[in-house]
Design an enzyme around this catalytic site. Structure first.
Site, PDB file in Angstrom:
ATOM      1  N   SER A 163       4.314  -9.863   9.790  1.00 36.25           N
ATOM      2  CA  SER A 163       3.755  -8.888   8.857  1.00 36.25           C
ATOM      3  C   SER A 163       3.003  -9.609   7.744  1.00 36.25           C
ATOM      4  O   SER A 163       3.515 -10.542   7.129  1.00 36.25           O
ATOM      5  CB  SER A 163       4.871  -8.028   8.258  1.00 36.25           C
ATOM      6  OG  SER A 163       4.341  -7.106   7.335  1.00 36.25           O
ATOM      7  N   GLY A 164       1.769  -9.164   7.496  1.00 43.95           N
ATOM      8  CA  GLY A 164       0.952  -9.782   6.464  1.00 43.95           C
ATOM      9  C   GLY A 164       0.065 -10.886   6.974  1.00 43.95           C
ATOM     10  O   GLY A 164      -0.668 -11.506   6.200  1.00 43.95           O
ATOM     11  N   THR A 168      -3.868  -6.228  11.554  1.00 39.06           N
ATOM     12  CA  THR A 168      -4.620  -4.970  11.474  1.00 39.06           C
ATOM     13  C   THR A 168      -6.089  -5.223  11.191  1.00 39.06           C
ATOM     14  O   THR A 168      -6.976  -4.628  11.813  1.00 39.06           O
ATOM     15  CB  THR A 168      -4.013  -4.063  10.393  1.00 39.06           C
ATOM     16  OG1 THR A 168      -2.651  -3.775  10.739  1.00 39.06           O
ATOM     17  CG2 THR A 168      -4.790  -2.760  10.277  1.00 39.06           C
ATOM     18  N   ASN A 216       3.222  -7.263   2.661  1.00 35.19           N
ATOM     19  CA  ASN A 216       1.844  -6.878   2.945  1.00 35.19           C
ATOM     20  C   ASN A 216       1.564  -5.525   2.289  1.00 35.19           C
ATOM     21  O   ASN A 216       2.339  -4.578   2.441  1.00 35.19           O
ATOM     22  CB  ASN A 216       1.639  -6.780   4.472  1.00 35.19           C
ATOM     23  CG  ASN A 216       0.205  -6.507   4.852  1.00 35.19           C
ATOM     24  OD1 ASN A 216      -0.688  -6.490   4.006  1.00 35.19           O
ATOM     25  ND2 ASN A 216      -0.025  -6.281   6.128  1.00 35.19           N
ATOM     26  N   SER A 219       0.517  -2.808   5.415  1.00 32.47           N
ATOM     27  CA  SER A 219       1.249  -3.187   6.627  1.00 32.47           C
ATOM     28  C   SER A 219       1.302  -2.019   7.614  1.00 32.47           C
ATOM     29  O   SER A 219       1.633  -0.887   7.246  1.00 32.47           O
ATOM     30  CB  SER A 219       2.672  -3.619   6.264  1.00 32.47           C
ATOM     31  OG  SER A 219       3.428  -3.886   7.431  1.00 32.47           O
ATOM     32  N   SER A 220       0.971  -2.288   8.858  1.00 39.92           N
ATOM     33  CA  SER A 220       1.100  -1.270   9.914  1.00 39.92           C
ATOM     34  C   SER A 220       2.577  -1.071  10.214  1.00 39.92           C
ATOM     35  O   SER A 220       3.266  -2.019  10.585  1.00 39.92           O
ATOM     36  CB  SER A 220       0.367  -1.711  11.185  1.00 39.92           C
ATOM     37  OG  SER A 220      -1.012  -1.745  10.977  1.00 39.92           O
ATOM     38  N   GLY A 455       4.785  -7.535  13.955  1.00 37.29           N
ATOM     39  CA  GLY A 455       5.208  -8.887  14.282  1.00 37.29           C
ATOM     40  C   GLY A 455       6.722  -9.022  14.256  1.00 37.29           C
ATOM     41  O   GLY A 455       7.469  -8.088  13.940  1.00 37.29           O
ATOM     42  N   GLU A 457      10.344  -9.541  13.153  1.00 39.25           N
ATOM     43  CA  GLU A 457      10.942  -9.157  11.884  1.00 39.25           C
ATOM     44  C   GLU A 457      12.368  -9.679  11.771  1.00 39.25           C
ATOM     45  O   GLU A 457      13.139  -9.642  12.740  1.00 39.25           O
ATOM     46  CB  GLU A 457      10.943  -7.626  11.714  1.00 39.25           C
ATOM     47  CG  GLU A 457       9.546  -7.049  11.544  1.00 39.25           C
ATOM     48  CD  GLU A 457       9.557  -5.583  11.183  1.00 39.25           C
ATOM     49  OE1 GLU A 457       8.486  -5.077  10.804  1.00 39.25           O
ATOM     50  OE2 GLU A 457      10.630  -4.955  11.278  1.00 39.25           O
TER      51      GLU A 457
END
Length: 1010
Positions: A163-164, A168, A216, A219-220, A455, A457
């Site tokens: 994430s980040g 995206t 992020n 973040s998605s 991603g 986690e």
């Protein structure tokens, strides 16, 4: 006697890669060797000591890695330090992309960079091979489109990273490139075409599916697989979006430093423009008040405007949009409903804030009494009897939050269904029987899929959501291993080819089997749903007992803890099993919730209720009042997710896959900051190092003998006559090594020839040259024959056109006006050229002759110049539109017609208009108001400007002279009126004086009489 330090030769030695805690690896130079000890100095002056033996084990630093090479495979020796330092050096030069063969490493810059312009896009569109240009996300899109066109095989682009890391944004840039490359093939352009509609899905998905996390700001919170359908000619024929694991729990609460989905904050930002929703400040709502209200780099107002535009472009009516916003407003008000225990024992819970229930019911257009009852009561079926029970405080809150999450999740699914219907109908789709749209793939069509999924986690507390997300990442890593490593090794062994040094890589197939295999963790979780007394603890114990011998399963440190750990490919993660069974059961939050939603007066909510009813048709639970959703005969949420994930992996395995490994350079999301330890871990877990090693050690190309001959026999064109007929693969390669100095040593298997990367690249380069030779030869023959056949009828006209071009073409970058300096002459020359080109066209000869192309271009330019001059001539007489005049003058100046008299006259008119238009407007205003002081002041200004009623300076169409004359008449009339008034006053004074004198005489006479 102490030995003297040996520094004379030490300082001249090659730098070494030495370990350093803050940078993992860092180049250092030998400073001195003394008494068996070695002193080294880093580039920033810090020192490090080691033994001579340890020094010999340090890898030497290559020049390329210090500069930051574009392709890691070009380094003669690839180490973790070389990869890390090269990526770091490029990052600080704002070169965020690095290539490992065709695997792209993308480091998030956390800032906008000028590397996605139209020029960059055009460069890749024109490139024959993306490897010719610097590494770029556009290069991955170029490779995928080329694979569709040349190989006729489905393509998949897998974008991975934590994430980040920028997944995206990478997906958006990829989609923009693909859409631009194929734009207009469906007969439309821009946002009206299918490509534009695909791009317009991004604002919708980001608003409803993205949120701010601690890692992020955008973040998605769901996974997305976008399937794009293309014809053989690369015309886009349709698209379909599949979502995975929307994090609906974020609707009801967020961790510190985070916030909910963007759409809530966008909606509240625009609340003044949507008064019918009755929205308040974010702090008014329980679901949002703990959120961070502003996300860095996110403009909620601007994004909401983009969302509304995207919804409109994708066919969402204004009524549908407002209904969706009403549901969101209803969710926020639903969150404000709270409960409290009554003093009486076993009494129904009290509602803390009746107005919020009423407001939520009003927004959702539901019966308030039914909503209140659904939140406070539950019906239990025992045999044939139905008993209504009161919910406990925790149960009521869970029902409230469950309803909110379900509404949001169903709304998100509805948006995706509607977008898919639009993308299917945009080009070639057709309606299905249930009102949806089919997006079937025809046999002649090919798919390009882009995967953007959460991603890996690992948080302080990890639940079922993290387990499923990490399972998807394990599956993707397994596919990466299969595509890059296993297939290489297995193919070599099957063909009897020696691969050389053993290739080691992190095989995670056992983790996938542990989680998703038969009898694995998730199978056990499904089994627990059928057990009458199953709990989260019994599930955790069953997992530990059933897979305790597996090294990948980590038992908790404290017995009795309902948790377990999994040693993933990226890291070891401990999962808390609390809530696993309830989440997996995916129970509906209220009794008869489908009927309840269908009772709403809101059409969209009715549609969501019908969808629930359809999904639950074939499902049955122990209680008919509490159906459990299931897919087919299976009932669990994890089963549905695993089924979708398997379908996705089947598509990816069947496709030619391209990889984008996104890297997050620091935890603070700051630009120009590179945390080497963090980046090093991500590079190791991404499998990039193994990819480099296999490219260096293995065979990048393996091709059946017949295919090899068909592809490379054309090399003989480079040295004509040197390769005889009937050559075999061995003869062809031996000839290429001798005649073309082909590097490397190919190996021959049972049915295939195996080539290392350097050999394959050299062969491809020579083949490209040979193909060009063949093309030029064929073109020369064909063009000569065609010209000889077609040019004879139009030869006289061609000679006249050639003469016209020699006589009339201006110098480079000069307009035709500079040659003739006359509008009439330009018109005559255009007429002459038009007649010549029409004469050529009348012979119906379509031959691409450069001279005719130059003549057509000259005709276009000359026509454009005349149109510009005609427009200027029209404007200087009749237009008072300064914007139109400015645009025409700007176009003329761009065409370098500055010296034309038409330009000068229009400029003069613009000057006059800028002066006279305000004056005329002022005169009209004064004439309307009859303001005499303003009229006098305005007349004085006109006199100072040298303007008189009969002045030729006035523009006739503005009627300035007439207005000035009227203004003068107004002032003069006022003067005459004042004069008359003064005369009247004087007369009155005279009369009044006479009458006063007479009265005085009478008075005196009367006195004397008395």
């Amino acid at each position: 006697m102490p030995s003297t330090p040996r520094t004379a030769t030490a300082t001249r030695t090659r730098p070494r890669e030495a370990p350093r805690p803050d940078r993992v690896w860092c180049p250092c130079r030998l400073q001195s060797v003394e008494g068996g000890g070695v002193s080294l100095i880093f580039e920033d002056g810090e020192r490090w000591s080691c033994s001579e033996k340890e020094l010999q084990e340090l890898d030497p630093v290559q020049d390329g890695q210090l500069d930051g090479v574009e392709d890691i495979c070009t380094l003669s020796i690839v180490t973790e330090a070389a990869l890390l330092y090269s990526v770091r050096a490029r990052y600080f030069r704002q070169e965020i992309y690095t290539r490992v063969a065709r695997i792209l490493i993308s480091v998030n810059p956390f800032r906008a960079l000028p590397i996605y312009s139209a020029r960059h896009l055009t460069d890749f569109q024109k490139a024959k091979d993306s490897m010719e240009l610097s590494p770029h996300i556009f290069g991955t899109g170029h490779d995928a489109l080329r694979g569709l066109a040349e190989n006729g095989k489905d393509q998949a682009i897998v974008i991975s990273g934590e994430s980040g890391a920028g997944k995206t944004e990478s997906a958006k840039f990829l989609l923009s490139y693909v859409a631009e490359c194929v734009k207009g093939h469906d007969g439309q352009d821009g946002l009206q075409g299918l490509e534009g509609r695909v791009l317009q899905t991004n604002p919708i998905l980001e608003s409803f599916g993205n949120a701010m996390t601690t890692r992020n700001a955008n973040s998605s919170r769901f996974g997305k697989w976008l399937d794009l359908r293309f014809s053989e000619a690369l015309h886009m024929r349709g698209g379909q979006i599949t979502s995975y694991l929307l994090e609906v729990t974020r609707v009801c609460g967020q961790s510190e430093g985070e916030r909910g989905f963007h759409i809530f904050f966008q909606l509240l930002q625009a609340r003044r423009s949507l008064p019918s929703l009755g929205l308040q400040e974010p702090s008014h709502y329980r679901y949002l008040k703990n959120s961070t209200l502003e996300a860095p780099g996110i403009d909620d107002a601007e994004d909401f405007a983009k969302l509304r535009q995207a919804l409109q472009q994708l066919g969402f009516s204004e009524e549908e949009q407002m209904q969706a916003f009403q549901i969101l407003a209803g969710i926020l008000n639903l969150g404000n409903c709270d409960f409290y225990n009554q003093e009486e024992e076993d009494a129904e819970l009290g509602l803390d804030g009746e107005s919020f229930v009423a407001e939520a019911a009003r927004k959702l257009k539901l019966c308030e009494a039914k909503l209140r009852s659904g939140l406070l009561r539950r019906t239990v079926v025992t045999g044939r009897d139905e008993i209504e029970t009161f919910l406990r405080l925790d149960q009521a809150r869970a029902a409230r939050d469950g309803l909110a999450r379900m509404l949001y999740g169903r709304l998100f699914d509805w948006l995706i269904r509607r977008m898919n219907a639009t993308l299917a109908m945009s080009n070639g789709g057709h309606r299905s029987g249930d009102g949806g749209a089919t997006n079937a793939v025809h046999s002649s069509e090919r798919l390009l899929g882009i995967l953007d999924i959460s991603g890996f986690e690992s948080f302080a507390t990890n639940s079922l959501e993290q387990l499923l997300i990490n399972l998807s990442n394990e599956q993707l890593q397994l596919q990466f291993n299969e595509a890059v490593f296993k297939s290489e090794i297995e193919d070599c062994l099957k063909e009897g080819v020696d691969l050389g040094e053993a290739i080691l890589y992190e095989d995670n197939s056992d983790v996938v089997a542990l989680l998703d295999g038969k009898g694995g963790v998730l199978d056990m979780l499904d089994e627990e749903l059928t057990m009458p007394k199953a709990t989260d603890s019994t599930f955790a114990n069953k997992v530990l007992k059933g897979h305790g011998a597996t090294s990948r399963l980590i038992a908790p440190k404290f017995q009795g803890s309902a948790s377990f750990g999994i040693q993933h490919y990226a890291a070891t993660v401990t999962y808390s099993c609390e809530g696993f069974l309830e989440k997996n059961a995916d129970r509906l939050p209220l009794d008869q919730v489908a009927d309840f939603l269908q009772s709403s007066e809101l059409p969209l909510l009715q549609e969501l209720g019908r969808g629930l009813e359809t999904q639950a048709t074939n499902a049955a639970d122990a209680s008919p009042k509490r159906p459990v959703l299931r897919s087919s005969a299976r009932r669990s949420a994890t089963y549905r997710f695993r089924s979708s994930l398997r379908e996705l992996m089947t598509k990816i395995f069947a496709s030619e896959t391209h990889y984008v490994r996104c890297i997050k350079p620091n935890a603070a999301n700051r630009p120009e900051e590179f945390t080497s330890v963090m980046v090093h871990e991500q590079l190791r877990y991404s499998g990039v190092l193994e990819a480099v090693r296999i490219r260096k050690q293995g065979f990048s190309c393996r091709m059946p003998f017949q295919d090899f001959l068909l592809r490379y026999r054309c090399l003989s064109l480079l040295v004509p006559g040197s390769l005889g007929q009937g050559a075999t693969v061995e003869m062809l390669l031996h000839w290429a090594a001798k005649q073309l100095q082909l590097p490397g040593e190919p190996q021959f298997g049972k049915t295939k020839v195996f080539l290392r990367d350097t050999t394959h690249l050299a062969l491809e380069a020579h083949r490209k040259a040979a193909v060009q030779v063949a093309i030029r030869h064929l073109q020369r023959l064909l063009r000569g024959a065609r010209l000889r056949r077609h040019l004879r009828p139009i030869w006289p006209e061609l000679k006249q056109i050639s003469g016209w071009l020699q006589r009339c073409l201006p110098e480079v970058d000069h307009p035709f006006w500079c040659r003739f300096r006359s509008f009439q002459q330009l018109s005559l020359e255009l007429q002459t050229l038009t007649e010549l080109l029409q004469a050529v066209t009348s012979h119906k000869v379509s031959v691409p002759i450069q001279m005719l192309q130059r003549a057509a271009d000259a005709h276009r330019r000359l026509t454009q110049e005349l149109k510009l001059l005609q427009e200027l001539r029209r404007l200087w007489d009749e237009s008072a539109d300064l914007e139109a005049l400015g645009a025409a003058l700007a176009a003329a100046e761009a065409a370098k017609l500055d010296e034309a008299p038409e330009v000068a006259r229009c400029r003069k008119r613009v000057q006059d208009l800028k002066l006279q238009m305000p004056l005329c407007e002022a005169m009209r205003a004064v004439l309307g108001s009859k303001d005499i002081p303003q009229a006098r002041q305005l007349l004085q200004m006109l006199q100072q400007a040298g303007l008189e009623p009969d002045s030729p300076t006035w523009l006739a169409d503005l009627q300035g002279g007439q207005l000035q004359a009227q203004l003068l008449e107004l002032v003069e009339a006022e003067q005459r009126r004042l004069q008359r008034l003064q005369d009247a006053l004087r007369a009155q004074r005279g009369d009044a004086g006479g009458q006063a004198g007479a009265a005085a005489g009478v008075g005196r006479g009367g006195g004397r009489a008395r």
